[in-house]
Scaffold this active site. Structure first.
Site, PDB file in Angstrom:
ATOM      1  CB  CYS A  48      -1.046   0.114   1.464  1.00 14.02           C
ATOM      2  SG  CYS A  48      -2.309   0.890   0.927  1.00 14.02           S
TER       3      CYS A  48
ATOM      4  CB  CYS B  67      -1.693   4.467   3.398  1.00 18.47           C
ATOM      5  SG  CYS B  67      -1.939   2.820   3.956  1.00 18.47           S
TER       6      CYS B  67
ATOM      7  CB  CYS C 209      -4.515   3.552  -0.101  1.00 22.06           C
ATOM      8  SG  CYS C 209      -4.932   3.462   1.517  1.00 22.06           S
TER       9      CYS C 209
ATOM     10  CE  LYS D 268      -7.693  -1.914   4.550  1.00 20.60           C
ATOM     11  NZ  LYS D 268      -6.125  -1.588   4.341  1.00 20.60           N
TER      12      LYS D 268
ATOM     13  NE  ARG E  43      -6.707   4.052   8.880  1.00 18.15           N
ATOM     14  CZ  ARG E  43      -7.892   4.264   8.502  1.00 18.15           C
ATOM     15  NH1 ARG E  43      -8.603   5.340   9.080  1.00 18.15           N
ATOM     16  NH2 ARG E  43      -8.692   3.293   7.574  1.00 18.15           N
TER      17      ARG E  43
ATOM     18  NE  ARG F 181      -6.951   4.260   4.952  1.00 15.12           N
ATOM     19  CZ  ARG F 181      -5.828   4.894   4.752  1.00 15.12           C
ATOM     20  NH1 ARG F 181      -5.696   6.016   4.202  1.00 15.12           N
ATOM     21  NH2 ARG F 181      -4.816   4.976   5.923  1.00 15.12           N
TER      22      ARG F 181
ATOM     23  CD  GLU G 268     -13.787  -4.371  -4.770  1.00 17.78           C
ATOM     24  OE1 GLU G 268     -12.679  -5.038  -5.254  1.00 17.78           O
ATOM     25  OE2 GLU G 268     -14.059  -3.280  -4.846  1.00 17.78           O
TER      26      GLU G 268
ATOM     27  CE  LYS H 107      -7.162  -4.322   7.611  1.00 11.43           C
ATOM     28  NZ  LYS H 107      -6.078  -3.600   6.836  1.00 11.43           N
TER      29      LYS H 107
ATOM     30  CB  SER I 236      -5.137  -2.334  14.967  1.00 15.37           C
ATOM     31  OG  SER I 236      -6.002  -1.180  14.214  1.00 15.37           O
TER      32      SER I 236
ATOM     33  CE1 TYR J 185      -1.102  -5.920  13.920  1.00 15.66           C
ATOM     34  CE2 TYR J 185      -3.493  -6.022  14.467  1.00 15.66           C
ATOM     35  CZ  TYR J 185      -2.276  -5.509  13.710  1.00 15.66           C
ATOM     36  OH  TYR J 185      -2.170  -4.866  12.529  1.00 15.66           O
TER      37      TYR J 185
END
Ligand code: PBG
Ligand code: ZN
Length: 323
Positions: A117, A119, A127, A193, A203, A215, A231, A246, A272, A311
């Site tokens: 990406c 961004c 992005c 996404k 971010r 976005r 998609e 996502k 996140s 994570y």
């Protein structure tokens, strides 16, 4: 008379009849790579997750391998940002350096995914490449994204993972990889996404928040599923090797539909915001971290995910939360 409780009468029978489980090699750990050496900085909004320099990342991967975690998603956190985001395809950038260093150290023991990406590299945080009105130009951005993907493949990425939601990104990346002999580099597309509020802490971690607007002109609107299914189908036709939904938790209906629609491997991203909500609630004694994390990850698998970017991966492995 049939009594369903008979099937739940002992731990042994419950364990024996369980339908889904989680293996360590189904988890992908995210790594945020910063410039310099000996840097390990905890991300304020993501307790327990660190930005780290390449040398520390080598140690981290080595630790993870010992715990049975062997899949990594690499993100770059560069010092310099520009209007066009040229840093994304800088062959001497931290991401290519880290990819080749990890490959030199660990070879095929690790599978490296490189997020593709702009961004993290653009000064405006979008992005792709902007026109004068602040609109992200699709086809111009494709060239940059393809260059970035090729740079990561050359450096040793096993998979490139475009997360930018530009139309036709998969076919343009597939083409540049094939034209340069990278037939064995795979593409994991962040296909479905959504423009989600759950990306906030990331971010902060990647220093990639858009400077203006949001976005929603390229990421999916969460008030529907049909565009998401399109998609996913489109990326499959363009040649993606695996697809992703996502975020994960609020989108398990999409995961289930995606599972029904495709035979490709399906990934989810336990993002996140999902991580930090659990972590901070657990750190405050409101929930049992181990039990909640396993319940969440199990739900993602039950909905149809093959692999999970999370994570929590290292905690899960380290504390033996799974077999
Ligand atoms: C870059 C990218 C983002 C995430 C992964 N790759 C952020 C975004 O789209 O704003 C989010 C990951 C997370 O929240 O954990 N496009
Ligand atoms: Zn992006």
């Amino acid at each position: 008379m049939r009594r369903p409780r008979r099937l739940r009468i002992s731990k042994n029978i419950r364990d024996s009849l369980s339908e889904v489980d989680i293996r360590r090699n189904q988890l992908i750990s995210g790594l945020f790579i910063v410039e310099g050496s000996n840097v390990k900085r905890e991300i304020k909004t993501m307790p327990g997750i660190y930005q780290m320099s390449m040398d520390i990342a080598v140690k981290e991967v080595s630790d993870c391998l010992e715990l049975g975690i062997s899949n990594f998603m690499i993100f770059g956190v560069p010092n310099n940002k520009t209007f066009l985001g040229e840093g994304a395809w800088d062959k001497l950038g931290t991401v290519p350096n880290t990819l080749s260093e990890l490959k030199n150290n660990f070879g095929k023991e690790v599978t490296l995914f490189a997020d593709v990406c702009l961004c993290e590299y653009t000064d405006h945080g979008h992005c792709g490449i902007l026109d004068n009105n602040g609109y992200v130009q699709n086809d111009l951005s494709l060239d940059s994204l393809a260059k970035a993907a090729l740079t990561y493949a050359e450096a040793g990425a096993d998979w490139v993972a475009p997360s930018n939601m530009m139309d036709l990104r998969v076919i343009s990346i597939r083409k540049i990889l094939d034209d340069n002999g990278f037939h064995n580099t795979s593409i994991l597309s962040y296909s479905a996404k959504f423009a989600s509020n759950y990306y906030g802490p990331f971010r902060d971690a990647a220093n990639s928040a858009p400077m203006f607007a949001d976005r929603t002109e390229y990421q999916l609107d969460y008030r529907g599923y049909r565009q998401a299914l399109y998609e996913l189908k489109s990326d499959e036709i363009q040649g993606a090797d695996a697809l992703m939904v996502k975020p994960a938790l609020a989108y398990l209906d999409i995961v289930q539909r995606a599972r029904q629609q495709t035979d490709l491997p399906l990934f989810v991203y336990n993002v996140s915001g999902e991580y930090s909500m659990v972590k901070i609630a657990a750190n405050n004694g409101l929930i049992d971290e181990r039990k909640i994390v396993i319940e969440n990850l199990t739900a993602m698998r039950r909905a149809g995910a093959d692999m999970i970017i999370s994570y929590h991966a290292k905690d899960v492995a380290k504390n033996n939360w799974i077999m």
